[in-house]
Scaffold this motif. Structure first.
Motif, PDB file in Angstrom:
ATOM      1  N   CYS A 422       0.828  -1.207   0.000  1.00 39.96           N
ATOM      2  CA  CYS A 422       0.000   0.000   0.000  1.00 39.96           C
ATOM      3  C   CYS A 422       0.863   1.259   0.000  1.00 39.96           C
ATOM      4  N   ASP A 423       0.267   2.344  -0.496  1.00 39.15           N
ATOM      5  CA  ASP A 423       0.880   3.663  -0.368  1.00 39.15           C
ATOM      6  C   ASP A 423      -0.186   4.713  -0.647  1.00 39.15           C
ATOM      7  N   ALA A 424       0.099   5.938  -0.220  1.00 44.95           N
ATOM      8  CA  ALA A 424      -0.802   7.066  -0.478  1.00 44.95           C
ATOM      9  C   ALA A 424       0.044   8.297  -0.738  1.00 44.95           C
ATOM     10  N   ARG A 479      -4.309 -15.762   6.613  1.00 45.73           N
ATOM     11  CA  ARG A 479      -3.297 -14.823   7.079  1.00 45.73           C
ATOM     12  C   ARG A 479      -3.020 -13.812   5.977  1.00 45.73           C
ATOM     13  N   LEU A 480      -3.250 -12.552   6.311  1.00 43.14           N
ATOM     14  CA  LEU A 480      -3.073 -11.475   5.339  1.00 43.14           C
ATOM     15  C   LEU A 480      -1.954 -10.556   5.814  1.00 43.14           C
ATOM     16  N   ALA A 481      -0.949 -10.354   4.956  1.00 43.88           N
ATOM     17  CA  ALA A 481       0.150  -9.432   5.247  1.00 43.88           C
ATOM     18  C   ALA A 481       0.014  -8.212   4.350  1.00 43.88           C
ATOM     19  N   ILE A 482      -0.013  -7.039   4.956  1.00 37.64           N
ATOM     20  CA  ILE A 482      -0.079  -5.789   4.205  1.00 37.64           C
ATOM     21  C   ILE A 482       1.158  -4.967   4.549  1.00 37.64           C
ATOM     22  N   PHE A 483       1.840  -4.490   3.510  1.00 38.17           N
ATOM     23  CA  PHE A 483       3.036  -3.675   3.698  1.00 38.17           C
ATOM     24  C   PHE A 483       2.701  -2.203   3.485  1.00 38.17           C
ATOM     25  N   SER A 484       3.227  -1.358   4.376  1.00 44.29           N
ATOM     26  CA  SER A 484       3.050   0.090   4.274  1.00 44.29           C
ATOM     27  C   SER A 484       4.370   0.750   4.645  1.00 44.29           C
ATOM     28  N   VAL A 522       0.276  -5.992   9.712  1.00 38.55           N
ATOM     29  CA  VAL A 522       0.736  -4.892   8.869  1.00 38.55           C
ATOM     30  C   VAL A 522       2.231  -4.719   9.118  1.00 38.55           C
ATOM     31  N   PHE A 523       3.016  -4.817   8.062  1.00 37.71           N
ATOM     32  CA  PHE A 523       4.476  -4.755   8.153  1.00 37.71           C
ATOM     33  C   PHE A 523       4.983  -3.452   7.540  1.00 37.71           C
ATOM     34  N   HIS A 524       6.137  -3.020   8.023  1.00 41.51           N
ATOM     35  CA  HIS A 524       6.751  -1.822   7.450  1.00 41.51           C
ATOM     36  C   HIS A 524       7.665  -2.201   6.296  1.00 41.51           C
ATOM     37  N   ILE A 525       7.651  -1.356   5.269  1.00 41.60           N
ATOM     38  CA  ILE A 525       8.557  -1.503   4.141  1.00 41.60           C
ATOM     39  C   ILE A 525       9.166  -0.136   3.853  1.00 41.60           C
ATOM     40  N   ALA A 526      10.445  -0.090   3.611  1.00 48.21           N
ATOM     41  CA  ALA A 526      11.099   1.183   3.302  1.00 48.21           C
ATOM     42  C   ALA A 526      10.526   1.762   2.010  1.00 48.21           C
ATOM     43  N   GLY A 527      10.410   3.080   1.962  1.00 49.44           N
ATOM     44  CA  GLY A 527       9.806   3.730   0.804  1.00 49.44           C
ATOM     45  C   GLY A 527      10.486   3.384  -0.504  1.00 49.44           C
ATOM     46  N   GLU A 528      11.829   3.279  -0.478  1.00 55.58           N
ATOM     47  CA  GLU A 528      12.551   2.994  -1.719  1.00 55.58           C
ATOM     48  C   GLU A 528      12.330   1.571  -2.213  1.00 55.58           C
ATOM     49  N   ASN A 530       9.203   0.179  -1.868  1.00 58.37           N
ATOM     50  CA  ASN A 530       7.761   0.103  -2.139  1.00 58.37           C
ATOM     51  C   ASN A 530       7.445   0.814  -3.461  1.00 58.37           C
ATOM     52  N   VAL A 531       8.235   0.526  -4.480  1.00 57.62           N
ATOM     53  CA  VAL A 531       8.241   1.349  -5.693  1.00 57.62           C
ATOM     54  C   VAL A 531       6.952   1.242  -6.499  1.00 57.62           C
ATOM     55  N   VAL A 532       6.363   0.063  -6.596  1.00 61.23           N
ATOM     56  CA  VAL A 532       5.156  -0.093  -7.413  1.00 61.23           C
ATOM     57  C   VAL A 532       3.988   0.648  -6.771  1.00 61.23           C
ATOM     58  N   ALA A 533       3.771   0.422  -5.479  1.00 60.99           N
ATOM     59  CA  ALA A 533       2.676   1.111  -4.792  1.00 60.99           C
ATOM     60  C   ALA A 533       2.899   2.621  -4.796  1.00 60.99           C
ATOM     61  N   ASP A 534       4.158   3.045  -4.641  1.00 61.14           N
ATOM     62  CA  ASP A 534       4.468   4.473  -4.659  1.00 61.14           C
ATOM     63  C   ASP A 534       4.124   5.092  -6.013  1.00 61.14           C
ATOM     64  N   ALA A 535       4.512   4.418  -7.102  1.00 61.04           N
ATOM     65  CA  ALA A 535       4.220   4.939  -8.444  1.00 61.04           C
ATOM     66  C   ALA A 535       2.718   4.996  -8.692  1.00 61.04           C
ATOM     67  N   LEU A 536       1.997   3.965  -8.277  1.00 62.13           N
ATOM     68  CA  LEU A 536       0.545   3.960  -8.458  1.00 62.13           C
ATOM     69  C   LEU A 536      -0.107   5.105  -7.685  1.00 62.13           C
ATOM     70  N   SER A 537       0.374   5.364  -6.458  1.00 62.84           N
ATOM     71  CA  SER A 537      -0.240   6.411  -5.637  1.00 62.84           C
ATOM     72  C   SER A 537      -0.005   7.800  -6.220  1.00 62.84           C
ATOM     73  N   ARG A 538       1.039   7.952  -7.049  1.00 59.80           N
ATOM     74  CA  ARG A 538       1.333   9.246  -7.678  1.00 59.80           C
ATOM     75  C   ARG A 538       0.782   9.322  -9.095  1.00 59.80           C
ATOM     76  N   ASN A 539      -0.023   8.315  -9.469  1.00 60.36           N
ATOM     77  CA  ASN A 539      -0.598   8.222 -10.816  1.00 60.36           C
ATOM     78  C   ASN A 539       0.470   8.101 -11.897  1.00 60.36           C
ATOM     79  N   LEU A 540       1.635   7.598 -11.537  1.00 54.71           N
ATOM     80  CA  LEU A 540       2.702   7.337 -12.510  1.00 54.71           C
ATOM     81  C   LEU A 540       2.549   5.894 -12.991  1.00 54.71           C
ATOM     82  N   LEU A 541       1.497   5.667 -13.759  1.00 57.05           N
ATOM     83  CA  LEU A 541       1.143   4.301 -14.129  1.00 57.05           C
ATOM     84  C   LEU A 541       2.192   3.673 -15.036  1.00 57.05           C
TER      85      LEU A 541
END
Length: 569
Positions: A422-424, A479-484, A522-528, A530-541
Motif C-alpha cells: 500500500c501507499d498514499a 493470514r493477510l500481510a499488508i506492507f506500508s 501490517v508490516f513496514h517496508i522502506a519507501g525505496e 515500495n516502488v510499485v505502490a508508490d508509483a501507483l499512488s502518484r498516478n505514474l502508471l
C-alpha cells in the motif's frame, strides 16, 4: 508530619501493630540474589514496619481528624458486620475496641464507613470498607497514576502455551491455578495509615491494621509483594512460565504425572506443588478449595481448554457483559455517568478482550473521555462517539460465540496466504497492489476528517481498502500481510490503538476481520522498496508498469468508514 497522629500512636501502642503471617526473614533470604535491591528493601521494610500507600496529599488541605456517620444497616447486615469485626480482631488484623460507643475520635484519626454486600451466587455476605466515601476520603489522598499495575491475563497464558508447545513439540498436560487466601489482608499498613482506618460498627470502634481491598493503592501494594514471590518461584525454585492476576497464580505443566502434596493429602501437578511449598516456606496462607487444576481450567473467569487450545466465555458471563455495556450508555441518567462507573465498565469490557482482542478499538472513545479525570464521583457525559462504539461492542459480543482459538500472532510475511503493498500520496491518491495477482488499484483520495494528519489518515485508509479487497476474493486468506511505508500506520494496526478519527478506521477493519475470520499483520517496508505502490499512488502508471510489466491496473472506491450497531458482524 502529622504531630497529632504521632502523639495518638505513641499514647496507644496496643492499638497499632504490624500484623502479617509472612516469615519476613525467610522471604528476605530467598531474595538475596534479586537484582533490584532498592525495590526488595522497600517491600521488606513494608512487611516489617507497615506499608505506605503512596499518599502525597498536602496535610494542610485535610482535617486532622475526620469522623463519618455510621450507615444504617439491616439487622442481618449488622449481625454479619459485628461477627466479621470479631473475627478480624481474633486474627489481630483489627485492634480491640477503644473509647466509648460512638465516642469522639482521638486526634489524627479518620473513620472509614463499612457496609455488607451479598457475595455473587451465594447467600453469604462480605464486608466492604469504603475508602472513597465523602469529602476528604482516604483514596482522595492517593494519585491514581502512582498506583497503576499491569496484570497478567489469559492472553499472556495463551502466548506461553504456544511458545512451550513449539519448544517441546507437544502441548502441555495440565493447567493449574493457585490462590492466596485473603490476599490483601496479609500485608500490614504503617501506623500512620492505620490511624486513618478506624472501623465503626454498632458504635464500637476498632483500628484496621492491614491492607484493605477498598484502598486505591491496595492492589499495587499486593502486586509489589507478589511480584517478588513470583521472582523467587521462577528464579530460585525453577517454576517457569508462572503468571499472576492479583492473588491468582496460574500456569501450565507438561508433566504426565501428578505428585503428592501432604498438606492437602492430594495429588497435584508438580509445578503447582512447588508453588504451594514455596508459600508454605514463607508462611503465606492458602486453602485447598482455591487450588485447582485440569486439562480445562477456569482462569480469571474464562475457560481455558488445553487439548483444543481454546479460550471461551460462558453464555451467562457473555450476556452479563453485553447487558452491562448497553445499560451504561442507554440508561445513563441525563446521559452522564460517574467516573467510577466509567472505570468499572471499561474494566469489564477490557476483561472481555481476552476472547475478542479485535474489539479493543471500541474502548478507545471511553478512555478518551476519562483521560485526566480524577474525581471519583464527577459526572462525565456519554457522548455520541461512546454510545456508538459501546453499542457496537455489545452488538458484536452478543453475536460472538465466546470462543477464542489460541493461534500464534508471531508469524512473518513468508507465512502469509496473501501479500498486499500500500501507499498514499497527497499529489495523487490511494494505491495498493497484489504481487500474486499482478493487479494494482488506484483511487482519488476522499476528503479527510478535520483535525487529522491528512497523509497518515490516507495511508491508514489505503490499508483498510486493501483489506476490503482481500475479503472480496473467492478464496479469502487466513493470514493477510499488508506492507506500508508509514510507521504510524503499522503501529496503529498492530497495536489496535489510535486517536479518535483514526479509530474509526480501526473499528471498520476489526469488524471486517471478525466477519471474515482473517488474521491481519501490517508490516513496514522502506519507501525505496515500495516502488510499485508508490508509483501507483502518484498516478505514474507507466512507471509502475516498468517495474511490473504484467500489472493490470483498476480503479477502486475506498469504503465508507462508518460503524453502527445495526451492522452485522
Amino acid at each position: 508530619m502529622n504531630e497529632a497522629a504521632l502523639r495518638t500512636i505513641a499514647e496507644n501502642p496496643t492499638l497499632f501493630k504490624i500484623v502479617t503471617p509472612v516469615d519476613v526473614d525467610r522471604f528476605e533470604a530467598l531474595l538475596v540474589n534479586h537484582p533490584n535491591r532498592p525495590f526488595v528493601e522497600s517491600v521488606i521494610y513494608g512487611l516489617r514496619h507497615g506499608f505506605w500507600p503512596c499518599s502525597n496529599a498536602d496535610p494542610d488541605k485535610y482535617p486532622s481528624t475526620r469522623d463519618f456517620p455510621e450507615r444504617d444497616h439491616s439487622p442481618a447486615d449488622l449481625e454479619f458486620l459485628k461477627q466479621q469485626c470479631e473475627e478480624e480482631e481474633c486474627c489481630g488484623r483489627f485492634s480491640a475496641p477503644f473509647g466509648t460507643p460512638n465516642g469522639p475520635l482521638q486526634p489524627g484519626m479518620f473513620c472509614v464507613p463499612v457496609h455488607a454486600v451479598p457475595k455473587p451466587n451465594s447467600d453469604k455476605f462480605r464486608m466492604v470498607v469504603d475508602h472513597s466515601a465523602g469529602d476528604f476520603s482516604l483514596n482522595s489522598m492517593i494519585d491514581r497514576s502512582d498506583v497503576h499495575v499491569d496484570l497478567d491475563n489469559v492472553q499472556d497464558l495463551a502466548h506461553n502455551l504456544l511458545l512451550r508447545q513449539r519448544l517441546r513439540g507437544k502441548p502441555s498436560r495440565w493447567l493449574f491455578k493457585s490462590d492466596v487466601s485473603m490476599a490483601y489482608r496479609r500485608l500490614p499498613m504503617h501506623p500512620l495509615w492505620q490511624v486513618k482506618q478506624v472501623i465503626t460498627v454498632d458504635g464500637i470502634r476498632r483500628i484496621d491494621r492491614c491492607n484493605n481491598f477498598g484502598g486505591r493503592a491496595s492492589g499495587m501494594l499486593w502486586c509489589a509483594f507478589m511480584s517478588l514471590v513470583l521472582w523467587i518461584a521462577v528464579h530460585e525454585k525453577g517454576i517457569d512460565g508462572l503468571l499472576a492476576y492479583i492473588d491468582d497464580c496460574f500456569s501450565d505443566d507438561p508433566s504426565e504425572h501428578l505428585i503428592y502434596y501432604a498438606r492437602y493429602d492430594d495429588f497435584l501437578p508438580p509445578k503447582q506443588v512447588a508453588l504451594l511449598l514455596l508459600w508454605d516456606e514463607i508462611l503465606l496462607p492458602h486453602d485447598k478449595p482455591k487450588q485447582v487444576f485440569g486439562s480445562v481450567c477456569t482462569i480469571i473467569g474464562l475457560d481455558v481448554d488445553l487439548p483444543r487450545m481454546l479460550i471461551s466465555l460462558s453464555e451467562e458471563r457473555r450476556i452479563t457483559l453485553v447487558t452491562a455495556v448497553r445499560d451504561f450508555v442507554l440508561n445513563a441518567p441525563a446521559r452522564c455517568r460517574r467516573l467510577v462507573e466509567w472505570q468499572r465498565i471499561l474494566g469489564h469490557m477490557n476483561w472481555g478482550l481476552n476472547v475478542t482482542p479485535l474489539l479493543r478499538p471500541a474502548l478507545q472513545s471511553g478512555y478518551d473521555k476519562t483521560a485526566g479525570r480524577t474525581i471519583r464521583n464527577a459526572p462525565i457525559y456519554v457522548n455520541a462517539a461512546v454510545t456508538r462504539d459501546f453499542l457496537w461492542f455489545a452488538h458484536v459480543f452478543e453475536r460472538f460465540d465466546g470462543v477464542h482459538i489460541i493461534t500464534s500472532r508471531e508469524w512473518d510475511s513468508s507465512q502469509a496466504d496473501l501479500i498486499l503493498n500500500c501507499d498514499a500520496s497527497l499529489s495523487g491518491g490511494l494505491a495498493f497492489w497484489s504481487p500474486h495477482h499482478a493487479r494494482g488499484f488506484i483511487s482519488e483520495h476522499p476528503p479527510a476528517p478535520v483535525d487529522t494528519e491528512t497523509i497518515f489518515w490516507y495511508e491508514a485508509l489505503t490499508v483498510v481498502s486493501a483489506l476490503d479487497w482481500a475479503c472480496s476474493l473467492p478464496q479469502k486468506p487466513n493470514r493477510l500481510a499488508i506492507f506500508s511505508d508509514s510507521l504510524n500506520t503499522v503501529q496503529m494496526f498492530n497495536s489496535l490503538r489510535a486517536r479518535p478519527h483514526y479509530n474509526d478506521l480501526l473499528l471498520y477493519a476489526c469488524r471486517t476481520l471478525l466477519l471474515h475470520r482473517i488474521d491481519l499483520r501490517v508490516f513496514h517496508i522502506a519507501g525505496e522498496l515500495n516502488v510499485v505502490a508508490d508509483a501507483l499512488s502518484r498516478n505514474l502508471l507507466h512507471v509502475a508498469s516498468q517495474y511490473q510489466p504484467a500489472l493490470r491496473i483498476h480503479l477502486f472506491t475506498p469504503p465508507r468508514v462508518t460503524l453502527g450497531a445495526e451492522e452485522e458482524c
